[in-house]
Design a protein around this motif. Sequence first.
Motif, PDB file in Angstrom:
ATOM      1  N   ALA A 126       0.927  -1.138   0.000  1.00 57.32           N
ATOM      2  CA  ALA A 126      -0.100  -0.157  -0.149  1.00 57.32           C
ATOM      3  C   ALA A 126       1.037   1.168  -0.110  1.00 57.32           C
ATOM      4  N   ILE A 127       0.568   2.304  -0.752  1.00 58.22           N
ATOM      5  CA  ILE A 127       1.403   3.490  -0.994  1.00 58.22           C
ATOM      6  C   ILE A 127       0.300   4.691  -0.826  1.00 58.22           C
ATOM      7  N   GLU A 128       0.700   5.589   0.018  1.00 56.63           N
ATOM      8  CA  GLU A 128       0.113   6.580   0.187  1.00 56.63           C
ATOM      9  C   GLU A 128       0.767   8.229   0.307  1.00 56.63           C
ATOM     10  N   THR A 129       0.552   8.751  -0.534  1.00 52.27           N
ATOM     11  CA  THR A 129       1.011  10.225  -1.077  1.00 52.27           C
ATOM     12  C   THR A 129      -0.207  11.366  -1.228  1.00 52.27           C
ATOM     13  N   SER A 130      -1.145  11.520  -0.339  1.00 51.23           N
ATOM     14  CA  SER A 130      -2.171  12.411  -0.685  1.00 51.23           C
ATOM     15  C   SER A 130      -2.204  13.618  -0.200  1.00 51.23           C
ATOM     16  N   CYS A 131      -0.966  13.675   0.576  1.00 51.49           N
ATOM     17  CA  CYS A 131      -0.651  15.340   0.920  1.00 51.49           C
ATOM     18  C   CYS A 131       0.882  15.681   1.262  1.00 51.49           C
ATOM     19  N   ASP A 132       1.201  15.559   2.641  1.00 52.74           N
ATOM     20  CA  ASP A 132       2.778  15.615   2.726  1.00 52.74           C
ATOM     21  C   ASP A 132       3.598  14.434   3.250  1.00 52.74           C
ATOM     22  N   ASP A 133       3.001  13.669   3.711  1.00 53.54           N
ATOM     23  CA  ASP A 133       3.619  12.497   4.233  1.00 53.54           C
ATOM     24  C   ASP A 133       3.782  11.292   3.059  1.00 53.54           C
ATOM     25  N   THR A 134       4.950  10.757   2.879  1.00 50.88           N
ATOM     26  CA  THR A 134       5.009   9.764   2.189  1.00 50.88           C
ATOM     27  C   THR A 134       5.025   8.195   2.761  1.00 50.88           C
ATOM     28  N   LYS A 141      -0.580  29.072  13.856  1.00 52.77           N
ATOM     29  CA  LYS A 141       0.588  30.168  13.519  1.00 52.77           C
ATOM     30  C   LYS A 141       0.274  31.472  14.219  1.00 52.77           C
ATOM     31  N   LEU A 142      -0.887  31.955  14.121  1.00 52.96           N
ATOM     32  CA  LEU A 142      -0.977  33.102  14.614  1.00 52.96           C
ATOM     33  C   LEU A 142      -0.773  33.319  16.275  1.00 52.96           C
ATOM     34  N   LEU A 143      -0.854  32.205  17.014  1.00 50.35           N
ATOM     35  CA  LEU A 143      -0.676  31.939  18.510  1.00 50.35           C
ATOM     36  C   LEU A 143       0.813  31.594  18.853  1.00 50.35           C
ATOM     37  N   ASN A 144       1.786  31.616  17.648  1.00 47.20           N
ATOM     38  CA  ASN A 144       2.917  31.278  17.839  1.00 47.20           C
ATOM     39  C   ASN A 144       3.126  29.914  18.332  1.00 47.20           C
ATOM     40  N   LEU A 145       2.343  28.813  18.124  1.00 44.19           N
ATOM     41  CA  LEU A 145       2.457  27.562  18.489  1.00 44.19           C
ATOM     42  C   LEU A 145       2.877  26.748  17.383  1.00 44.19           C
ATOM     43  N   PRO A 146       3.366  25.475  17.675  1.00 44.91           N
ATOM     44  CA  PRO A 146       4.044  24.823  16.603  1.00 44.91           C
ATOM     45  C   PRO A 146       3.305  24.134  15.626  1.00 44.91           C
ATOM     46  N   LEU A 151       6.354  21.950  -2.887  1.00 46.81           N
ATOM     47  CA  LEU A 151       7.229  21.313  -1.746  1.00 46.81           C
ATOM     48  C   LEU A 151       7.005  19.971  -1.505  1.00 46.81           C
ATOM     49  N   ALA A 152       5.653  19.746  -1.136  1.00 40.20           N
ATOM     50  CA  ALA A 152       5.309  18.332  -0.804  1.00 40.20           C
ATOM     51  C   ALA A 152       5.541  17.407  -2.174  1.00 40.20           C
ATOM     52  N   SER A 153       5.158  17.758  -3.290  1.00 36.84           N
ATOM     53  CA  SER A 153       5.330  16.915  -4.318  1.00 36.84           C
ATOM     54  C   SER A 153       6.665  16.612  -4.646  1.00 36.84           C
ATOM     55  N   ARG A 154       7.705  17.658  -4.422  1.00 35.94           N
ATOM     56  CA  ARG A 154       8.974  17.361  -4.854  1.00 35.94           C
ATOM     57  C   ARG A 154       9.612  16.493  -3.698  1.00 35.94           C
ATOM     58  N   GLN A 155       9.034  16.734  -2.528  1.00 35.98           N
ATOM     59  CA  GLN A 155       9.691  15.826  -1.390  1.00 35.98           C
ATOM     60  C   GLN A 155       9.386  14.230  -1.760  1.00 35.98           C
ATOM     61  N   SER A 171       7.529   8.789   5.878  1.00 37.53           N
ATOM     62  CA  SER A 171       8.573   9.731   6.107  1.00 37.53           C
ATOM     63  C   SER A 171       7.876  11.203   6.074  1.00 37.53           C
ATOM     64  N   SER A 172       7.827  11.926   7.216  1.00 38.30           N
ATOM     65  CA  SER A 172       7.088  12.897   7.468  1.00 38.30           C
ATOM     66  C   SER A 172       7.663  14.132   6.832  1.00 38.30           C
ATOM     67  N   GLN A 173       6.994  15.209   6.530  1.00 41.77           N
ATOM     68  CA  GLN A 173       7.394  16.401   6.006  1.00 41.77           C
ATOM     69  C   GLN A 173       7.336  17.538   6.740  1.00 41.77           C
ATOM     70  N   ASP A 174       6.989  17.278   8.246  1.00 38.80           N
ATOM     71  CA  ASP A 174       6.541  18.520   9.015  1.00 38.80           C
ATOM     72  C   ASP A 174       7.693  19.540   9.062  1.00 38.80           C
ATOM     73  N   GLU A 175       9.110  19.027   9.100  1.00 46.08           N
ATOM     74  CA  GLU A 175       9.952  20.103   9.129  1.00 46.08           C
ATOM     75  C   GLU A 175      10.032  20.934   8.052  1.00 46.08           C
ATOM     76  N   ILE A 176       9.628  20.288   6.670  1.00 47.53           N
ATOM     77  CA  ILE A 176       9.788  21.300   5.642  1.00 47.53           C
ATOM     78  C   ILE A 176       8.779  22.343   5.638  1.00 47.53           C
ATOM     79  N   HIS A 177       7.534  22.000   5.936  1.00 47.70           N
ATOM     80  CA  HIS A 177       6.520  22.856   5.944  1.00 47.70           C
ATOM     81  C   HIS A 177       6.048  23.629   6.960  1.00 47.70           C
ATOM     82  N   THR A 178       6.914  23.372   8.184  1.00 48.16           N
ATOM     83  CA  THR A 178       6.816  24.173   9.639  1.00 48.16           C
ATOM     84  C   THR A 178       6.905  25.771   9.427  1.00 48.16           C
ATOM     85  N   PRO A 179       8.119  26.183   8.763  1.00 44.09           N
ATOM     86  CA  PRO A 179       8.366  27.670   8.463  1.00 44.09           C
ATOM     87  C   PRO A 179       7.287  28.385   7.821  1.00 44.09           C
TER      88      PRO A 179
END
Length: 183
Positions: A5-13, A172-177, A45-49, A29-37
Motif C-alpha cells: 500500500a502506497i499513500e501520498t495524498s498530502c505531505d507524508d510519504t 501560527k497566529l498564536l506562535n504555536l508549533p 514542496l510536498a510533491s517534490r519531497q 516519511s514526514s514532511q513536518d520539518e519542511i512545512h513548519t516555516p
Amino acid sequence: MLILAIETSCDDTAAALLENDTLISNVLSSQDEIHTPFGGVVPELASRQHLKNIDPVVREALRRGKTDLEAIDLIAVTQGPGLTGSLLVGFSFARALAHVHSIPLVGVDHMSGHILSVFLNENKKQPLFPYISLVVSGGTSSIYLAESFTKFTLLGRTRDDAAGEAFDKTAKLLNLPYPGDRI
C-alpha cells in the motif's frame, strides 16, 4: 494475499505491507520539518519531497517485511482526494511498479481510509453499520454515512476552509508549533 500500500495524498510519504488483515510493515516519511516555516503544507514542496522519498520508503517497507516485489499480489495506492502533485507522484510510481512487475493495481479513495480507520484499533469496540463518520483531515471536512465497508454517502462538507487548515492557521497566529492539530 500480500498487499503493498502506497499513500501520498498530502505531505507524508507512506508505504505498508499487509498480509490478509495483518500489518507486516509500515514506513512513514514526514514532511513536518519542511512545512513548519510556512505554517501549513506548500503543495509544490510536498510533491517534490514525495519524488525524493517514495522509492526509499517503499524499499524500506519491503525490507522490514522481509519480502520483495515478486511476492506482492496487489499494489494499492491513494488515488484521491488530495494534493494533485502529491497524488500524481504516488500513483505514477505505483503504476510503474505494477506494470514492470505485472502486479495488479487498485486505486484507493483517501476518504474511505479515514472512514474505515475506526476498525484498525482492536482494543476498542468497533461500530456497527450504518454509522456516521466525521472526517476532519487537512483540506477536507466532511460527514459521511458509512453503510458498509464499500458504500459511503456524503451527507455534507465544508465549502470554504477546512477545519484541519484552520487548526494550522490558528496555531501560527498564536506562535504555536506546526501542525496545529497536535497541540
